[in-house]
Design an enzyme around this catalytic site. Sequence first.
Site, PDB file in Angstrom:
ATOM      1  CE  LYS A  91     -13.490   9.685  43.746  1.00  0.00           C
ATOM      2  NZ  LYS A  91     -12.726   8.418  43.633  1.00  0.00           N
ATOM      3  CB  SER A 167     -12.449   7.282  47.116  1.00  0.00           C
ATOM      4  OG  SER A 167     -11.871   7.259  45.814  1.00  0.00           O
ATOM      5  CB  SER A 191     -11.662   4.472  44.376  1.00  0.00           C
ATOM      6  OG  SER A 191     -10.915   4.501  45.566  1.00  0.00           O
TER       7      SER A 191
END
Length: 491
Positions: A91, A167, A191
Amino acid sequence: MADDMPQSGAGAPSPVGIERLLDEQDALGLAALVKAREVSPAELLEAAISRAEARDPQFNFMAQRHYNYARATVVRGVPDGPLAGVPWLLKDLNTYIEGELTENGSRLWRGNRATRTSELVHRIERAGMVIFGKTTTPEFGLTGTTESALCGVTRNPWSPVHIAGGSSGGAAAAVAAGVVPAAHATDGGGSIRIPASCCGLFGLKPSRGRVPMGPARTEGWGGLSAHHAVTRSVRDSAAILDATHGIEPGSRYGAPAPAETFLSQVGRDPGRLRIALTTTAPSGTPVDPECVEATRAAARLCESLGHIVEEAAPPIDAAAYGQASFVLIAASVAADCEQRAAALGKTLGTDLVEPITLRFVDYGRSTTGVDFARANATVQEIAVRLAGFMADYDVILSPTIGTLPLEIGAISLTPTTDFETWGRVASTFAAFTGVYNGTGQPSMSVPLGMSASGLPIGVMFTARYAEEALLLRLAAQLELAAPWAARRATV
């Protein structure tokens, strides 16, 4: 955001048969094929790159392309670890490879090249995984949708007009689109679990201190944030946790070491669990009837497996937790943004950060050290109360999110959006996940439901601190009883 693009020759599109393995196998399955020399790490890497390039234009999950870095890794030879040769995506948020881009979903960090490598990356690479890129995130991971001025809109492979969640939406979209069987994700308020729910994946948020976050800093957002993965299979999540867990040098705390491997828990009888069922949002916001029914269906499934399910609401003061977490997050975001802006010699404005970030920064600037200490104390008090509740229950079962996946734009804050209106929509959507970041408990979204319109619905199970092993035993039992592996987005 291309760091490097596909090459001809060695990087030519992979044979169809090899690329199909990305659909047929989970990460452990791919590693087994590599070990048996039925496929090479280079072939899997090129298959993943080929698929990423083919599907990213539709769903927009690639923030950085580290293809040359990955190819060099394969040429050197991947370590003979438990996940050797498995292609992997990080990520694009506070996770670093020295010399490579990490931009945190923000124009403020555009062009930022890391000066050191994260401990988590070292552990991932020692396990044999091959990192070939980074996935999209909203700016600093602040929202439940992956939409940013830097990278644009990440779309859900189940329905491109809907969000992939946030996220870790880029990670979830990449896995749901069949690019990789698992990908790195982080969770500071839901997230990992929110995108897992939106994209029909398994998403485990580990206990606080289980997985390293350093070395630049060993906790995020005052201890709310955790790192792990979104996966298609439960066993992959367990194997990745085995490869990455453990206290890191300089950490102020660490979760207790497990007595056995996490992978050894998969397939083991979880015993007869006492489960607290709640379908009411702690804040009192409405919950979509399909999310409620999916959760009740999961409860019935648990009862059929011999578990005891009772309706019981955990003692969560949602208003107190929301205010405290806002102080912790806003102060952290403000400090980071001011430090970066000062280093660049620039002034923070909408040319550098998004409206929602400016609101967080403004609020963070208005807080004091006393405010931060009080917020931290409030979060600890909630954790103690919740631990008392869980003296009577092994697991809490609830919806993962309060609505079905929202349409693109529904919770992205624009210059013309009222912040309070945005907050109400966002808090209804992400009503259940955040408190367990504060308490530090392990919590997982399990892809057990589907809506009438064909959108995934995750249900959330939360255990006592450091009891990931119990969650993995239960998740594997549910996976066997109600398999989801064959249920895939039509890409």
